[in-house]
Write a protein that holds these residues in place. Structure first.
Motif, PDB file in Angstrom:
ATOM      1  N   LEU A 122       0.905  -1.234  -0.068  1.00 27.09           N
ATOM      2  CA  LEU A 122      -0.106  -0.234   0.219  1.00 27.09           C
ATOM      3  C   LEU A 122       1.090   1.158  -0.070  1.00 27.09           C
ATOM      4  O   LEU A 122       1.944   1.078   0.351  1.00 27.09           O
ATOM      5  N   ASP A 123       0.339   2.304  -0.470  1.00 27.29           N
ATOM      6  CA  ASP A 123       1.007   3.561  -0.342  1.00 27.29           C
ATOM      7  C   ASP A 123       1.046   4.197   1.007  1.00 27.29           C
ATOM      8  O   ASP A 123       0.007   3.774   1.937  1.00 27.29           O
ATOM      9  N   THR A 124       1.804   5.184   1.244  1.00 28.02           N
ATOM     10  CA  THR A 124       1.903   5.715   2.546  1.00 28.02           C
ATOM     11  C   THR A 124       0.938   6.753   2.782  1.00 28.02           C
ATOM     12  O   THR A 124       0.533   7.381   3.899  1.00 28.02           O
ATOM     13  N   GLN A 125       0.329   7.366   1.842  1.00 22.51           N
ATOM     14  CA  GLN A 125      -0.592   8.544   1.956  1.00 22.51           C
ATOM     15  C   GLN A 125      -1.943   8.163   2.327  1.00 22.51           C
ATOM     16  O   GLN A 125      -2.543   8.713   3.296  1.00 22.51           O
ATOM     17  N   ASN A 126      -2.586   7.114   1.439  1.00 19.69           N
ATOM     18  CA  ASN A 126      -3.958   6.933   1.784  1.00 19.69           C
ATOM     19  C   ASN A 126      -4.081   5.399   2.197  1.00 19.69           C
ATOM     20  O   ASN A 126      -5.418   5.093   2.715  1.00 19.69           O
ATOM     21  N   GLY A 127      -3.195   4.545   2.148  1.00 21.75           N
ATOM     22  CA  GLY A 127      -3.328   3.186   2.452  1.00 21.75           C
ATOM     23  C   GLY A 127      -3.913   2.477   1.331  1.00 21.75           C
ATOM     24  O   GLY A 127      -4.644   1.480   1.706  1.00 21.75           O
ATOM     25  N   HIS A 128      -3.823   2.943   0.164  1.00 24.03           N
ATOM     26  CA  HIS A 128      -4.531   2.220  -0.902  1.00 24.03           C
ATOM     27  C   HIS A 128      -3.658   1.542  -1.586  1.00 24.03           C
ATOM     28  O   HIS A 128      -2.266   1.498  -1.539  1.00 24.03           O
ATOM     29  N   TYR A 129      -3.881   0.331  -2.653  1.00 22.02           N
ATOM     30  CA  TYR A 129      -3.072  -0.271  -3.521  1.00 22.02           C
ATOM     31  C   TYR A 129      -2.122   0.616  -4.136  1.00 22.02           C
ATOM     32  O   TYR A 129      -2.784   1.652  -4.780  1.00 22.02           O
ATOM     33  N   ALA A 130      -1.017   0.760  -4.115  1.00 19.89           N
ATOM     34  CA  ALA A 130      -0.037   1.577  -4.783  1.00 19.89           C
ATOM     35  C   ALA A 130       0.338   1.467  -6.190  1.00 19.89           C
ATOM     36  O   ALA A 130       0.565   2.473  -7.025  1.00 19.89           O
ATOM     37  N   ALA A 131      -0.133   0.500  -6.844  1.00 21.42           N
ATOM     38  CA  ALA A 131       0.090   0.180  -8.205  1.00 21.42           C
ATOM     39  C   ALA A 131      -0.901  -0.843  -8.681  1.00 21.42           C
ATOM     40  O   ALA A 131      -1.593  -1.707  -7.703  1.00 21.42           O
ATOM     41  N   ALA A 132      -0.983  -1.231  -9.871  1.00 17.08           N
ATOM     42  CA  ALA A 132      -2.027  -2.237 -10.444  1.00 17.08           C
ATOM     43  C   ALA A 132      -1.452  -3.806  -9.997  1.00 17.08           C
ATOM     44  O   ALA A 132      -2.317  -4.671  -9.802  1.00 17.08           O
ATOM     45  N   GLN A 133      -0.268  -3.821  -9.544  1.00 14.18           N
ATOM     46  CA  GLN A 133       0.118  -5.061  -8.909  1.00 14.18           C
ATOM     47  C   GLN A 133       1.196  -4.822  -7.722  1.00 14.18           C
ATOM     48  O   GLN A 133       1.627  -3.720  -7.766  1.00 14.18           O
ATOM     49  N   SER A 134       1.718  -5.631  -7.150  1.00 15.88           N
ATOM     50  CA  SER A 134       2.709  -5.373  -6.024  1.00 15.88           C
ATOM     51  C   SER A 134       3.935  -4.467  -6.467  1.00 15.88           C
ATOM     52  O   SER A 134       4.347  -4.997  -7.720  1.00 15.88           O
ATOM     53  N   ARG A 135       4.349  -3.541  -6.162  1.00 14.77           N
ATOM     54  CA  ARG A 135       5.636  -2.850  -6.465  1.00 14.77           C
ATOM     55  C   ARG A 135       6.731  -3.872  -6.548  1.00 14.77           C
ATOM     56  O   ARG A 135       7.740  -3.354  -7.078  1.00 14.77           O
ATOM     57  N   LEU A 136       6.714  -4.917  -5.868  1.00 21.65           N
ATOM     58  CA  LEU A 136       7.707  -5.689  -5.482  1.00 21.65           C
ATOM     59  C   LEU A 136       7.742  -6.919  -6.398  1.00 21.65           C
ATOM     60  O   LEU A 136       8.643  -7.941  -6.258  1.00 21.65           O
ATOM     61  N   SER A 137       6.724  -7.062  -7.510  1.00 18.94           N
ATOM     62  CA  SER A 137       6.520  -8.070  -8.111  1.00 18.94           C
ATOM     63  C   SER A 137       7.672  -8.502  -9.084  1.00 18.94           C
ATOM     64  O   SER A 137       8.162  -9.790  -9.451  1.00 18.94           O
ATOM     65  N   GLY A 138       8.292  -7.390  -9.533  1.00 18.03           N
ATOM     66  CA  GLY A 138       9.693  -7.621 -10.459  1.00 18.03           C
ATOM     67  C   GLY A 138      10.779  -8.178  -9.675  1.00 18.03           C
ATOM     68  O   GLY A 138      11.516  -8.919 -10.099  1.00 18.03           O
ATOM     69  N   LEU A 139      10.829  -7.886  -8.028  1.00 20.82           N
ATOM     70  CA  LEU A 139      11.995  -8.506  -7.410  1.00 20.82           C
ATOM     71  C   LEU A 139      11.609  -9.992  -7.133  1.00 20.82           C
ATOM     72  O   LEU A 139      12.519 -10.683  -7.255  1.00 20.82           O
ATOM     73  N   ALA A 140      10.278 -10.155  -6.955  1.00 16.96           N
ATOM     74  CA  ALA A 140       9.524 -11.683  -6.543  1.00 16.96           C
ATOM     75  C   ALA A 140      10.063 -12.373  -8.003  1.00 16.96           C
ATOM     76  O   ALA A 140       9.883 -13.654  -7.829  1.00 16.96           O
ATOM     77  N   GLY A 141      10.044 -11.878  -9.151  1.00 16.02           N
ATOM     78  CA  GLY A 141       9.953 -12.498 -10.339  1.00 16.02           C
ATOM     79  C   GLY A 141       8.191 -13.268 -10.571  1.00 16.02           C
ATOM     80  O   GLY A 141       8.203 -14.178 -11.618  1.00 16.02           O
ATOM     81  N   VAL A 142       7.430 -12.573  -9.819  1.00 16.01           N
ATOM     82  CA  VAL A 142       6.028 -13.128  -9.979  1.00 16.01           C
ATOM     83  C   VAL A 142       5.235 -12.213  -9.729  1.00 16.01           C
ATOM     84  O   VAL A 142       5.298 -11.459  -8.964  1.00 16.01           O
ATOM     85  N   SER A 143       4.171 -11.877 -10.742  1.00 21.46           N
ATOM     86  CA  SER A 143       2.935 -10.762 -10.516  1.00 21.46           C
ATOM     87  C   SER A 143       2.232 -11.269  -9.445  1.00 21.46           C
ATOM     88  O   SER A 143       1.791 -12.318  -9.364  1.00 21.46           O
ATOM     89  N   TYR A 144       1.787 -10.537  -8.391  1.00 21.62           N
ATOM     90  CA  TYR A 144       0.869 -10.710  -7.462  1.00 21.62           C
ATOM     91  C   TYR A 144       0.132  -9.415  -6.893  1.00 21.62           C
ATOM     92  O   TYR A 144       0.680  -8.326  -7.387  1.00 21.62           O
ATOM     93  N   ALA A 145      -0.892  -9.893  -6.136  1.00 20.88           N
ATOM     94  CA  ALA A 145      -1.650  -8.649  -5.573  1.00 20.88           C
ATOM     95  C   ALA A 145      -2.061  -7.757  -6.747  1.00 20.88           C
ATOM     96  O   ALA A 145      -1.867  -6.577  -6.954  1.00 20.88           O
ATOM     97  N   MET A 146      -2.675  -8.259  -7.705  1.00 18.49           N
ATOM     98  CA  MET A 146      -3.379  -7.670  -8.990  1.00 18.49           C
ATOM     99  C   MET A 146      -4.717  -7.080  -8.859  1.00 18.49           C
ATOM    100  O   MET A 146      -5.479  -7.658  -9.450  1.00 18.49           O
ATOM    101  N   TYR A 147      -4.733  -6.357  -8.020  1.00 17.79           N
ATOM    102  CA  TYR A 147      -6.100  -5.692  -7.711  1.00 17.79           C
ATOM    103  C   TYR A 147      -6.926  -4.820  -8.614  1.00 17.79           C
ATOM    104  O   TYR A 147      -7.983  -5.303  -8.784  1.00 17.79           O
ATOM    105  N   GLU A 148      -6.167  -4.339  -9.403  1.00 25.02           N
ATOM    106  CA  GLU A 148      -6.600  -3.601 -10.733  1.00 25.02           C
ATOM    107  C   GLU A 148      -7.296  -4.455 -11.713  1.00 25.02           C
ATOM    108  O   GLU A 148      -8.545  -4.077 -12.106  1.00 25.02           O
ATOM    109  N   ALA A 149      -6.713  -5.626 -11.722  1.00 30.32           N
ATOM    110  CA  ALA A 149      -7.443  -6.447 -12.798  1.00 30.32           C
ATOM    111  C   ALA A 149      -8.251  -7.615 -12.315  1.00 30.32           C
ATOM    112  O   ALA A 149      -9.357  -8.069 -12.604  1.00 30.32           O
ATOM    113  N   LEU A 150      -7.908  -8.027 -10.943  1.00 28.69           N
ATOM    114  CA  LEU A 150      -8.935  -8.969 -10.461  1.00 28.69           C
ATOM    115  C   LEU A 150      -9.829  -8.740  -9.172  1.00 28.69           C
ATOM    116  O   LEU A 150     -10.785  -9.398  -8.961  1.00 28.69           O
ATOM    117  N   LYS A 151      -9.606  -7.510  -8.578  1.00 32.11           N
ATOM    118  CA  LYS A 151     -10.784  -6.904  -7.787  1.00 32.11           C
ATOM    119  C   LYS A 151     -10.788  -7.920  -6.579  1.00 32.11           C
ATOM    120  O   LYS A 151      -9.919  -8.063  -5.990  1.00 32.11           O
TER     121      LYS A 151
END
Length: 614
Positions: A126-155
């Protein structure tokens, strides 16, 4: 995003510990970082130190013998994510859902430049301003090598609930205990399903994921989502766990947290660790539960056969009252008026076995009837049993097992108040001695340790082999006990297995497998039998040891350890790199090779040890 649990108000001791941590935190991690050996648990700010999940992570690290210190985001940013000063970074679940873009960018740089990162579940989501999802998927997905927390697409389908699966190869890679993965009835064969005692299925909340992009998936969901993966990013490595590991420990399901934390530190980072057993020699606690007078003759039979004299010590727990199923049924051991059993128990104490309490006077009455709301009725049962066993043996019991696994909170409080040191525990299946949590709350500090049972799949003892749903045979159990004995030996850990003496007459061949393997490994001085009290005393003394590894360069280094108690039998396990020359600078110690490791063990009553090598 929903909170995983409601924060529990801290009690006075929690506040006190937090204040002490706040006062010494900066000095602690600065001293650790100078040695180049610290793993840091990244927390958003100092207030997170009082959170139960933070304590769960730090407890797990301590019990696994790892050098892990808490560090705030600000402190990490001031260090610039310098990989030369930090052995690895853990981004924990639940307490760190929000993160700034600056921190996220710094984590990317840290790993790219050769750092090692352990990401868990909702960390930095989450972002530090509003506590909302900060991006379409986790901003750490690239580090993990897998896309996750894809709230924008999966709701509302962003998360799922279901079992966890792993292969035989990854069971070995992650050093899973025998019997944790079910390769017999799994819905995803040839993958095995993660199991525990007493539940038909373990269902875990996790994020739906995309296909791995360069990552190696090590554990999967039923739908094929990545649950645990390893990924090389730049010059560094990322371990990703798509589960709320810390939260699960606060709910007495800590196996994956402990196992993955140990894998990250010892396998990926090649960090030394403090052994959880004396002299770094693994072993078993064999816990016999004497429920009723049905155990009388089988116990004498085991003694006549020499079974109790040939090996051990074991932990024998007795329900002492006159009744078992109903008050007045007369089916209990009735220890107060049973001279033959009194004499038997005295002989076992003289033999070196531990005799403890199996709960509350009337086995099934207590096991089925005691709950959090009837303390006044059932707490006297604990006192009656305690008095009876103490009088029969001439020794005050210090270990306990709950009838039918039923342990209300007040029973644990009673054990703590009466000076008990260990108790059989049906939670945290597959761990060694641990500090348990109760409904999200850590137990008060004391000398009392929980001893979780180890089970083969969903079966913990012989009587359950006949259960219609168990699908476990006598041969399975015999193989399991042999494998478990070899596992504790190879991993240098302790585990608990229990049974009821009446079952011994039907499963002597299975017990013989256990005893033969224990005897073989014992003769090699690689295996020991432990009692609950022995291990609890050791673990409490081990907690007092403060230690530090220093590395002057890639080859030379040293160990410094101090304690307010004796360091005797406390051991450090070092990944073996080359053939170093060890020099004892202060204190007494032995050094031995054990497979791919060096073992350094303190000797004597000294409270300080200094060791150097090159």
């Amino acid at each position: 995003m929903k909170r995983l649990f409601k924060a529990i108000p801290g009690r006075a001791w929690v506040v006190l510990i937090a204040l002490l941590l706040l006062g010494g935190l900066a000095a602690l991690y600065q001293a650790s970082l100078k040695t180049g050996s610290a793993i840091v648990l990244l927390v958003p700010d100092e207030t997170a130190l009082t959170r139960p999940v933070t304590q769960a992570w730090l407890d797990a690290a301590s019990e696994e013998g790892l050098s892990v210190v808490a560090m705030t985001d600000d402190a990490f940013l001031r260090y610039g994510g310098d990989r030369r000063s930090i052995a690895g970074v853990i981004l924990p679940d639940t307490v760190h859902p929000q993160a700034s873009e600056l921190l996220v960018n710094q984590l990317h740089s840290y790993v790219k430049d050769g750092g090692h990162l352990f990401i868990t579940f909702d960390a930095a989501l989450l972002d530090t301003q509003n506590g909302h999802y900060a991006a379409a998927q986790s901003r750490l997905s690239g580090l993990a090598g897998v896309s996750y927390a894809m709230y924008e697409a999966l709701k509302d389908k962003t998360t799922a609930l279901g079992p966890v699966y792993g292969s035989r190869d990854h069971e070995k890679t992650l050093s899973f205990q025998p019997g944790k993965l079910d390769f017999k009835t799994s819905a995803r064969l040839p993958l095995g399903e993660l199991t525990t005692y007493g539940y038909p299925r373990l269902n875990y909340s996790h994020f739906r994921t995309g296909a791995p992009q360069g990552a190696t998936a090590m554990l999967l969901s039923e739908q094929g989502d990545t649950i645990v993966s390893k990924h090389t990013y730049g010059q560094g490595t990322v371990l990703f766990a798509n589960l709320p590991l810390g939260y699960l420990k606060t709910r007495t399901d800590a196996y994956l947290l402990h196992r993955l934390l140990s894998y990250f530190a010892t396998d990926l980072l090649q960090q030394p660790h403090l052994s959880p057993v004396p002299d770094a020699i693994g072993g078993l606690v064999l816990n016999l539960h004497v429920d009723s007078n049905a155990a009388h003759q089988p116990l004498l039979g085991l003694e006549r056969a020499g079974w109790l004299q040939q090996q051990g010590p074991f932990s024998i727990h007795v329900t002492a009252g006159p009744d078992t199923y109903l008050e007045g049924d007369g089916l209990g051991m009735n220890l107060n008026t049973n001279p033959e059993m009194q004499a038997f128990l005295k002989r076992q104490v003289a033999q070196g076995h531990e005799v403890g309490n199996h709960g509350g006077w009337s086995h099934n009455v207590f096991g089925l009837g005691a709950n959090d709301g009837n303390r006044d009725r059932f707490e006297p049962f604990l006192a009656l049993n305690h008095t009876s066993v103490s009088a029969a043996t001439g020794a005050v019991p210090r270990s306990y097992s709950a009838p039918m696994g039923n342990q209300p909170r007040w029973a644990t409080e009673w054990l703590r108040r009466e000076g008990f040191k260990g108790y059989y525990f049906t939670g945290d299946n597959g761990l060694g001695p641990t500090r348990s949590f109760d409904q999200g709350r850590r137990a008060d500090p004391s000398a009392l340790w929980a001893f979780p049972i180890s089970s083969y799949l969903r079966v913990a003892t012989f009587e359950e082999l006949g259960d219609e749903d168990s699908n476990v045979t006598t041969e399975d159990m015999a193989n399991y006990l042999g494998n478990l004995t070899r596992y504790v030996t190879d991993q240098r850990v302790a585990r608990l297995f229990y049974f009821h003496p009446p079952a011994a007459t039907e499963h002597l061949a299975t017990l013989d497998v256990l005893m033969a393997e224990a005897r073989r490994l014992g003769l090699l001085e690689r295996f020991r039998w432990y009692t609950m009290e022995q291990l609890a005393d050791f673990m409490s003394r081990r907690e007092l040891a403060q230690w530090q590894i220093t590395r002057a360069d890639g080859r030379s280094g040293g160990l410094t350890a101090r304690s307010s108690a004796s360091l005797d039998q406390i051991s450090w396990v070092f990944p073996k790199g080359g053939t170093p020359v060890f020099k004892i600078v202060k204190g007494e110690a032995t050094v031995r090779q054990d497979g791919p490791n060096w073992i350094v063990t303190a000797r004597g009553a000294g409270q300080e040890l200094e060791l150097a090598w090159e």
